[in-house]
Motif scaffolding. Sequence first.
Motif, PDB file in Angstrom:
ATOM      1  N   TYR A 169      42.551 150.422  55.914  1.00 38.32           N
ATOM      2  CA  TYR A 169      41.738 151.064  56.613  1.00 38.32           C
ATOM      3  C   TYR A 169      40.308 151.244  56.031  1.00 38.32           C
ATOM      4  O   TYR A 169      39.214 151.166  56.574  1.00 38.32           O
ATOM      5  N   HIS A 196      42.694 159.301  54.922  1.00 39.74           N
ATOM      6  CA  HIS A 196      41.528 159.206  55.951  1.00 39.74           C
ATOM      7  C   HIS A 196      41.642 160.344  56.984  1.00 39.74           C
ATOM      8  O   HIS A 196      42.811 160.849  57.290  1.00 39.74           O
ATOM      9  N   CYS A 223      40.894 144.685  64.589  1.00 44.57           N
ATOM     10  CA  CYS A 223      41.358 146.037  64.848  1.00 44.57           C
ATOM     11  C   CYS A 223      42.617 145.998  65.595  1.00 44.57           C
ATOM     12  O   CYS A 223      43.618 146.647  65.277  1.00 44.57           O
ATOM     13  N   LEU A 226      45.634 145.669  63.280  1.00 41.61           N
ATOM     14  CA  LEU A 226      45.905 146.917  62.660  1.00 41.61           C
ATOM     15  C   LEU A 226      46.600 147.657  63.657  1.00 41.61           C
ATOM     16  O   LEU A 226      47.612 148.346  63.157  1.00 41.61           O
ATOM     17  N   GLU A 230      50.353 149.283  62.646  1.00 43.38           N
ATOM     18  CA  GLU A 230      50.757 150.721  62.930  1.00 43.38           C
ATOM     19  C   GLU A 230      51.891 150.820  63.869  1.00 43.38           C
ATOM     20  O   GLU A 230      52.931 151.614  63.587  1.00 43.38           O
ATOM     21  N   PHE A 272      45.496 154.656  61.519  1.00 47.83           N
ATOM     22  CA  PHE A 272      44.205 154.217  62.145  1.00 47.83           C
ATOM     23  C   PHE A 272      43.962 155.221  63.307  1.00 47.83           C
ATOM     24  O   PHE A 272      43.834 154.543  64.315  1.00 47.83           O
TER      25      PHE A 272
END
Length: 288
Positions: A169, A196, A223, A226, A230, A272
């Motif tokens: 990320y 993060h 994006c 990702l 997840e 994320f």
Amino acid sequence: MPADTNQRPLEHDITTDLRDRLTYGGYLQLDTLLSAQLPLSDPPHHDEMLFIIQHQTSELWMKLVIHELRGAIAHLRADHVDPCLKMLARVKTIQKQLSEQWSVLETLTPSEYLEFRHVLGPASGFQSLQYRLVEFLLGNKNADMLRVFDHDAAGHAELREALESPSLYDELLRWLARRGHAIPGELLEREWSQPHRRSEALIPVYKRIYENTEEFWEEYHLCEQLVDVETNFQIWRFRHVKTVERIIGYRKGTGGSSGVAFLRKALDLTFFPELFDVRGVLESPSAR
Ligand code: HEM
Ligand SMILES: N[C@@H](CC(=O)c1ccccc1NC=O)C(=O)O
């Protein structure tokens, strides 16, 4: 029409003299691999083999996930988006394999497991180095996890290295910044060992990408990959919790945690966060 012998003759050119040659088993180190299933129950309990192989196959697939994630991170850092996407696509298929594998372990009943659970002592999946590496590579950093590896200098060092390096990320955010997106500077150089933390400033960045997909197709595509990774990770966690619930109920875990309640808390973790937050604030083209 099938041959009536119902037997396939060997073809003339098939190699059968393999003395001093590289073989299937030799190349794959099958002697090592297949001699590593050592049930501890005495006499051996039939179902302990399932338990061992379920874990070992999971660890093998995790080894490949780590290999692919490290590759994906390195490619992204070098602005090689296509190879990064290719590796993430493989990660996603392995994750599906890992999640589907829970159905094999679900054939283990509580009665069967209780017959050999005592041999596990304090051992627990909580001590899986590779699982923690995957979490760190994706960005769920937690320095406290290192304590479990105090007994294992090499494992501890490998985990620390991942803790202190930018995650997938982090590299996404750095790549977006290089592409001209308004990523706050404090996210581009920071103490990487910290997880993060949700940043409101990222929402308008993602909003612009998701509302202008043709202009930012590559960003949009990456994006979404990702988000898939997840989601797949969370499905694995969920299947773990449900498998644990049906096998040991609400007992404490061998690793010392509260068990199901502790595992459930991991379902609230997110790698994320802003990629999920943005979905709630997107406006349809007609409303803009
Ligand atoms: C009978 C099957 C299983 C049971 C009853 C079980 C139970 C548990 C429990 C209770 C925990 C919490 C830590 C503790 O106190 O022990 C845990 C953690 C964990 N287990 Fe399992 N588990 C099973 C199978 C597996 C398998 C097949 C894997 C695959 C590698 C696995 C991987 C993990 C991991 C990675 C954690 C840490 C999760 C976290 O930190 O959120 N477990 N397990
Ligand atoms: N934590 C499990 C034990 C367990 O599942 C386990 C034990 C040794 C090696 C791997 C394990 N798998 C996952 O936690 C339990 O409480 O029964």
